[in-house]
Design a protein around this motif. Structure first.
Motif, PDB file in Angstrom:
ATOM      1  N   LEU A  69       0.824  -1.209   0.000  1.00  0.00           N
ATOM      2  CA  LEU A  69       0.000   0.000   0.000  1.00  0.00           C
ATOM      3  C   LEU A  69       0.860   1.261   0.000  1.00  0.00           C
ATOM      4  O   LEU A  69       0.532   2.248  -0.669  1.00  0.00           O
ATOM      5  CB  LEU A  69      -0.955  -0.009   1.198  1.00  0.00           C
ATOM      6  CG  LEU A  69      -2.056  -1.068   1.146  1.00  0.00           C
ATOM      7  CD1 LEU A  69      -2.820  -1.099   2.465  1.00  0.00           C
ATOM      8  CD2 LEU A  69      -2.992  -0.841  -0.022  1.00  0.00           C
ATOM      9  N   GLU A  70       1.966   1.235   0.728  1.00  0.00           N
ATOM     10  CA  GLU A  70       2.876   2.385   0.724  1.00  0.00           C
ATOM     11  C   GLU A  70       3.482   2.598  -0.658  1.00  0.00           C
ATOM     12  O   GLU A  70       3.623   3.729  -1.118  1.00  0.00           O
ATOM     13  CB  GLU A  70       3.975   2.197   1.776  1.00  0.00           C
ATOM     14  CG  GLU A  70       3.466   2.361   3.194  1.00  0.00           C
ATOM     15  CD  GLU A  70       4.484   1.975   4.260  1.00  0.00           C
ATOM     16  OE1 GLU A  70       5.495   1.299   3.927  1.00  0.00           O
ATOM     17  OE2 GLU A  70       4.261   2.343   5.425  1.00  0.00           O
ATOM     18  N   THR A  71       3.811   1.502  -1.344  1.00  0.00           N
ATOM     19  CA  THR A  71       4.347   1.600  -2.701  1.00  0.00           C
ATOM     20  C   THR A  71       3.308   2.206  -3.636  1.00  0.00           C
ATOM     21  O   THR A  71       3.606   3.131  -4.402  1.00  0.00           O
ATOM     22  CB  THR A  71       4.774   0.210  -3.220  1.00  0.00           C
ATOM     23  OG1 THR A  71       5.795  -0.300  -2.377  1.00  0.00           O
ATOM     24  CG2 THR A  71       5.271   0.282  -4.653  1.00  0.00           C
ATOM     25  N   LEU A  72       2.088   1.700  -3.567  1.00  0.00           N
ATOM     26  CA  LEU A  72       1.018   2.239  -4.414  1.00  0.00           C
ATOM     27  C   LEU A  72       0.785   3.713  -4.111  1.00  0.00           C
ATOM     28  O   LEU A  72       0.516   4.509  -5.016  1.00  0.00           O
ATOM     29  CB  LEU A  72      -0.268   1.436  -4.223  1.00  0.00           C
ATOM     30  CG  LEU A  72      -0.201  -0.044  -4.619  1.00  0.00           C
ATOM     31  CD1 LEU A  72      -1.516  -0.735  -4.293  1.00  0.00           C
ATOM     32  CD2 LEU A  72       0.170  -0.221  -6.077  1.00  0.00           C
ATOM     33  N   ASP A  73       0.912   4.083  -2.852  1.00  0.00           N
ATOM     34  CA  ASP A  73       0.733   5.477  -2.456  1.00  0.00           C
ATOM     35  C   ASP A  73       1.826   6.369  -3.050  1.00  0.00           C
ATOM     36  O   ASP A  73       1.547   7.491  -3.480  1.00  0.00           O
ATOM     37  CB  ASP A  73       0.715   5.583  -0.930  1.00  0.00           C
ATOM     38  CG  ASP A  73       0.293   6.956  -0.455  1.00  0.00           C
ATOM     39  OD1 ASP A  73      -0.766   7.444  -0.904  1.00  0.00           O
ATOM     40  OD2 ASP A  73       1.029   7.549   0.362  1.00  0.00           O
ATOM     41  N   ILE A  79       2.945   9.872 -10.282  1.00  0.00           N
ATOM     42  CA  ILE A  79       2.093   9.970 -11.474  1.00  0.00           C
ATOM     43  C   ILE A  79       0.943  10.926 -11.148  1.00  0.00           C
ATOM     44  O   ILE A  79      -0.166  10.503 -10.828  1.00  0.00           O
ATOM     45  CB  ILE A  79       1.551   8.585 -11.883  1.00  0.00           C
ATOM     46  CG1 ILE A  79       2.696   7.586 -12.027  1.00  0.00           C
ATOM     47  CG2 ILE A  79       0.741   8.686 -13.171  1.00  0.00           C
ATOM     48  CD1 ILE A  79       2.256   6.145 -12.157  1.00  0.00           C
ATOM     49  N   PRO A  80       1.206  12.228 -11.199  1.00  0.00           N
ATOM     50  CA  PRO A  80       0.166  13.195 -10.819  1.00  0.00           C
ATOM     51  C   PRO A  80      -0.978  13.218 -11.834  1.00  0.00           C
ATOM     52  O   PRO A  80      -0.797  12.855 -13.000  1.00  0.00           O
ATOM     53  CB  PRO A  80       0.913  14.529 -10.806  1.00  0.00           C
ATOM     54  CG  PRO A  80       2.054  14.332 -11.736  1.00  0.00           C
ATOM     55  CD  PRO A  80       2.435  12.875 -11.637  1.00  0.00           C
ATOM     56  N   PRO A  81      -2.160  13.647 -11.401  1.00  0.00           N
ATOM     57  CA  PRO A  81      -3.295  13.750 -12.326  1.00  0.00           C
ATOM     58  C   PRO A  81      -2.983  14.702 -13.482  1.00  0.00           C
ATOM     59  O   PRO A  81      -2.272  15.685 -13.325  1.00  0.00           O
ATOM     60  CB  PRO A  81      -4.418  14.319 -11.457  1.00  0.00           C
ATOM     61  CG  PRO A  81      -4.002  14.036 -10.058  1.00  0.00           C
ATOM     62  CD  PRO A  81      -2.507  14.025 -10.050  1.00  0.00           C
ATOM     63  N   THR A  82      -3.523  14.370 -14.630  1.00  0.00           N
ATOM     64  CA  THR A  82      -3.382  15.213 -15.811  1.00  0.00           C
ATOM     65  C   THR A  82      -4.431  16.320 -15.738  1.00  0.00           C
ATOM     66  O   THR A  82      -5.565  16.074 -15.329  1.00  0.00           O
ATOM     67  CB  THR A  82      -3.615  14.364 -17.084  1.00  0.00           C
ATOM     68  OG1 THR A  82      -2.733  13.252 -17.056  1.00  0.00           O
ATOM     69  CG2 THR A  82      -3.386  15.169 -18.335  1.00  0.00           C
ATOM     70  N   TRP A  96      -0.875   4.865 -14.205  1.00  0.00           N
ATOM     71  CA  TRP A  96      -0.799   4.181 -12.911  1.00  0.00           C
ATOM     72  C   TRP A  96      -1.142   2.701 -13.084  1.00  0.00           C
ATOM     73  O   TRP A  96      -0.444   1.825 -12.578  1.00  0.00           O
ATOM     74  CB  TRP A  96      -1.752   4.863 -11.929  1.00  0.00           C
ATOM     75  CG  TRP A  96      -1.561   4.494 -10.502  1.00  0.00           C
ATOM     76  CD1 TRP A  96      -0.773   5.127  -9.590  1.00  0.00           C
ATOM     77  CD2 TRP A  96      -2.185   3.412  -9.798  1.00  0.00           C
ATOM     78  NE1 TRP A  96      -0.873   4.503  -8.369  1.00  0.00           N
ATOM     79  CE2 TRP A  96      -1.729   3.448  -8.470  1.00  0.00           C
ATOM     80  CE3 TRP A  96      -3.079   2.415 -10.165  1.00  0.00           C
ATOM     81  CZ2 TRP A  96      -2.136   2.535  -7.511  1.00  0.00           C
ATOM     82  CZ3 TRP A  96      -3.484   1.497  -9.210  1.00  0.00           C
ATOM     83  CH2 TRP A  96      -3.012   1.569  -7.898  1.00  0.00           C
ATOM     84  N   CYS A  97      -2.208   2.420 -13.830  1.00  0.00           N
ATOM     85  CA  CYS A  97      -2.619   1.028 -14.068  1.00  0.00           C
ATOM     86  C   CYS A  97      -1.590   0.277 -14.905  1.00  0.00           C
ATOM     87  O   CYS A  97      -1.366  -0.916 -14.688  1.00  0.00           O
ATOM     88  CB  CYS A  97      -3.987   0.983 -14.737  1.00  0.00           C
ATOM     89  SG  CYS A  97      -5.332   1.383 -13.616  1.00  0.00           S
ATOM     90  N   SER A  98      -0.969   0.959 -15.852  1.00  0.00           N
ATOM     91  CA  SER A  98       0.076   0.313 -16.658  1.00  0.00           C
ATOM     92  C   SER A  98       1.238  -0.112 -15.778  1.00  0.00           C
ATOM     93  O   SER A  98       1.796  -1.200 -15.940  1.00  0.00           O
ATOM     94  CB  SER A  98       0.581   1.257 -17.752  1.00  0.00           C
ATOM     95  OG  SER A  98      -0.424   1.494 -18.687  1.00  0.00           O
ATOM     96  N   ARG A  99       1.595   0.744 -14.840  1.00  0.00           N
ATOM     97  CA  ARG A  99       2.676   0.390 -13.919  1.00  0.00           C
ATOM     98  C   ARG A  99       2.258  -0.806 -13.066  1.00  0.00           C
ATOM     99  O   ARG A  99       3.035  -1.730 -12.840  1.00  0.00           O
ATOM    100  CB  ARG A  99       3.047   1.568 -13.026  1.00  0.00           C
ATOM    101  CG  ARG A  99       4.267   1.248 -12.164  1.00  0.00           C
ATOM    102  CD  ARG A  99       4.701   2.367 -11.276  1.00  0.00           C
ATOM    103  NE  ARG A  99       5.234   3.483 -12.035  1.00  0.00           N
ATOM    104  CZ  ARG A  99       5.767   4.558 -11.465  1.00  0.00           C
ATOM    105  NH1 ARG A  99       5.840   4.651 -10.148  1.00  0.00           N
ATOM    106  NH2 ARG A  99       6.224   5.544 -12.197  1.00  0.00           N
ATOM    107  N   LEU A 100       1.020  -0.803 -12.615  1.00  0.00           N
ATOM    108  CA  LEU A 100       0.509  -1.929 -11.825  1.00  0.00           C
ATOM    109  C   LEU A 100       0.526  -3.209 -12.656  1.00  0.00           C
ATOM    110  O   LEU A 100       0.962  -4.258 -12.185  1.00  0.00           O
ATOM    111  CB  LEU A 100      -0.900  -1.630 -11.320  1.00  0.00           C
ATOM    112  CG  LEU A 100      -1.545  -2.689 -10.438  1.00  0.00           C
ATOM    113  CD1 LEU A 100      -0.732  -2.909  -9.166  1.00  0.00           C
ATOM    114  CD2 LEU A 100      -2.971  -2.289 -10.092  1.00  0.00           C
TER     115      LEU A 100
END
Length: 131
Positions: A69-73, A79-82, A96-100
């Motif tokens: 969870l800390e990593t995802l945070d 990856i800030p919002p566009t 973010w999902c691509s990284r996941l």
């Protein structure tokens, strides 16, 4: 393990299911949504009245979950919002999902468990019953 009480999990290739506003309604009536919301509400109830300094028992599994969870945070900061119109969400979420996906591709069993069984879009039993 053969058991009359448990069946082997059925894995499904993850795919995008929410494509338009009517799909959001379908998601909100799904068993996965009900389970997810129940999980969040249970966590909420579990911490009511607790202070942030209370010592609580931990386990290796819990420590790994906290690390994840800390990593995802941290990815949220990386990856800030566009800056864009927000009708169906922010395009940065795709990054973010691509990284996941990249991380999960190294652990296919986890990927299929999490997305293949946890996020089913079948209507939850609770929503099938008349009020």
């Amino acid at each position: 393990m053969n058991s009359p009480y448990f069946s082997a999990p059925v894995f499904a290739e993850p795919k995008r299911e929410i494509l338009n506003p009517s799909d959001v309604v379908k998601w909100e009536k799904s068993q996965a949504y009900s389970d997810y919301l129940g999980f969040i509400l249970t966590l909420n109830d579990a911490v009511k009245g607790k202070t942030m300094t209370v010592d609580c028992p931990s386990s290796e599994a819990l420590e790994k979950l906290i690390t994840m969870l800390e990593t995802l945070d941290t990815w949220i900061d990386e990856i800030p919002p566009t800056d864009q119109p927000q009708r169906f969400g922010n395009k940065a979420f795709r990054t973010w999902c691509s990284r996941l996906d990249e991380v999960l591709s190294k652990f296919p069993v986890i990927q299929h468990f999490v997305f293949g069984t946890l996020l089913s879009f079948e209507e939850a039993e609770i929503f099938k019953k008349p009020l």
